[in-house]
Write an enzyme that holds these catalytic residues in place. Sequence first.
Site, PDB file in Angstrom:
ATOM      1  N   GLY A  46     -12.691  -8.809 -26.226  1.00 43.59           N
ATOM      2  CA  GLY A  46     -12.440 -10.155 -25.729  1.00 43.59           C
ATOM      3  C   GLY A  46     -12.067 -11.114 -26.834  1.00 43.59           C
ATOM      4  N   GLY A  47     -12.774 -11.017 -27.958  1.00 40.31           N
ATOM      5  CA  GLY A  47     -12.489 -11.910 -29.067  1.00 40.31           C
ATOM      6  C   GLY A  47     -11.115 -11.688 -29.665  1.00 40.31           C
ATOM      7  N   CYS A  63     -26.536  -9.158 -31.931  1.00 40.96           N
ATOM      8  CA  CYS A  63     -25.356  -8.840 -32.731  1.00 40.96           C
ATOM      9  C   CYS A  63     -25.737  -8.242 -34.079  1.00 40.96           C
ATOM     10  CB  CYS A  63     -24.512 -10.091 -32.937  1.00 40.96           C
ATOM     11  SG  CYS A  63     -25.412 -11.498 -33.613  1.00 40.96           S
ATOM     12  N   GLU A  90     -17.119 -14.382 -33.780  1.00 37.36           N
ATOM     13  CA  GLU A  90     -18.129 -13.415 -34.209  1.00 37.36           C
ATOM     14  C   GLU A  90     -18.086 -12.281 -33.200  1.00 37.36           C
ATOM     15  OE1 GLU A  90     -22.280 -12.081 -33.599  1.00 37.36           O
ATOM     16  OE2 GLU A  90     -22.490 -14.225 -34.070  1.00 37.36           O
ATOM     17  N   GLY A 149     -18.867 -12.893 -29.026  1.00 37.80           N
ATOM     18  CA  GLY A 149     -18.753 -11.919 -27.946  1.00 37.80           C
ATOM     19  C   GLY A 149     -18.203 -10.598 -28.451  1.00 37.80           C
ATOM     20  N   SER A 150     -17.518  -9.896 -27.582  1.00 43.31           N
ATOM     21  CA  SER A 150     -17.062  -8.541 -27.874  1.00 43.31           C
ATOM     22  C   SER A 150     -15.805  -8.533 -28.736  1.00 43.31           C
ATOM     23  CB  SER A 150     -16.756  -7.808 -26.565  1.00 43.31           C
ATOM     24  OG  SER A 150     -15.610  -8.366 -25.936  1.00 43.31           O
ATOM     25  N   VAL A 151     -15.576  -7.384 -29.379  1.00 40.98           N
ATOM     26  CA  VAL A 151     -14.353  -7.219 -30.166  1.00 40.98           C
ATOM     27  C   VAL A 151     -13.128  -7.335 -29.262  1.00 40.98           C
ATOM     28  CG1 VAL A 151     -13.018  -5.624 -31.584  1.00 40.98           C
ATOM     29  CG2 VAL A 151     -15.496  -5.803 -31.902  1.00 40.98           C
TER      30      VAL A 151
END
Length: 478
Positions: A207-208, A264, A227, A203-205
């Site tokens: 959220g991750g 991605c 990722e 997912g997103s930077v």
Amino acid sequence: MTDSTLEDVDRIARAAQLAFAVTVRTDDRTRAAWMRAAADALDADAATLVELAGRETALPEARLTGEVARTTAQLRLFASVVEEGSYLEAAIDHPNPSTTPPTPDLRRVLRPVGPVAVFAASNFPFAFSVAGGDTASALAVGCPVVVKAHPGHPETSRRAAEVMTAALASAGAPEGVFAMIEGFDAGLALVDHPAIKAVGFTGSVRGGRALFDRAAARPEPIPFYGELGSLNPVVVTPAADAARGAALAEGLAGSFQLGAGQFCTKPGVVLVPEASALEAALPQHLVPQPRLLTPSFADGFAAGSERVAGIEGVEIVATGAAGDGPATVVAATDAPTLVAHAEELLEEVFGPFTLLVRYRDEAERDAVIDRMPGNLTATVHREADDDVAELVARLEEIAGRVLFSGWPTGVAVAWAQQHGGPYPSATSPFTSVGATAVRRFQRPVAYQDAPADVLPPALHDDNPLGIPRRIDGRLLLP
């Protein structure tokens, strides 16, 4: 959408913990049979899954059908991986009193870590979702999985979970080996639960990173395999542009607009020589785009495009025709502007967007590369007599996969694949696609002077599993 309660999360996580007591002792062939049973069941239900995903995501039928096939191929690949046996990295050192210090009988093997939480992705409703690569690689090595469904395709997720659960049960897998939860708070509770021993995320930077920090802040910190974002830079040499710039423009357009730019591995930054043939030809290949997967993606794309366009020295050189989704955007700037505004310009714009960076010489090109954050991929387009050894060495520092003469949006599911890179593209160097994805959910255990009756079969002298092993420093094949 019905969110899972905190009580649901606790019950499911505890069931996974009980299942691990069974899976940790289950042999590879048995688990491989579970994987193949799940793959067969998903293939049998493909028409229903594709119909549901089409309604929820607006992705075309052909794309979704191919993605189901990729998903079941992943399950079958990991079944083959555990049967082949080298994933265990079994090693035996026999006693040697002549070494300093003396070597005892040492035998090492990789063991499953325990129940794993998997956060499903939005842009791949099958291959990186409920039954995707994270789930497959964890289950294959004996780790029960609890999936946190993505809210972008809830009905698709529920159906896939039902198929997986039924197939695993029919194949004899223990109760609790696989389950799914829904809801933001439930996902946080899952990361916090003491039964969970690792997390996989796509997912997103933003959220991750939040979940990564949360996993590290637990009383018992656990590994977080995320990722996240990636720009996937492409470098076109002057010789390549002169020889086939128009053809490269067509290939680039197909890659960065594929799936409305929601991959991605989308090439988001392209380094081209000044006055390039690629830039001149690119506008004719822009096509109308479908709607993006979620309203938040559409809002983020609009905001990101506007942010880039508002930077002095950046121009919008082409926009595509309007479709059901946002118009494709191609922006361009020069290398000094990119270097001066790297923080703003090197923030990923998710969707049908790419940034051309014009360079005058290798020094400008390299200055741009040196400002790049970590990436999943980097691509080089060169001619045969181009010397790109130093360029490749630079790209190896910022990317997990370096491509030549192709485009990064195809990620083969294979033994040699690497899908991960330096942060922020991933939180770990290990791949999330391909055979060695299983390493994320294993830990090494060494046995010293252990009696044969307590050793795992992989470490018995007679090699009953018939697997590759390293014996006294030498790799021996069965």
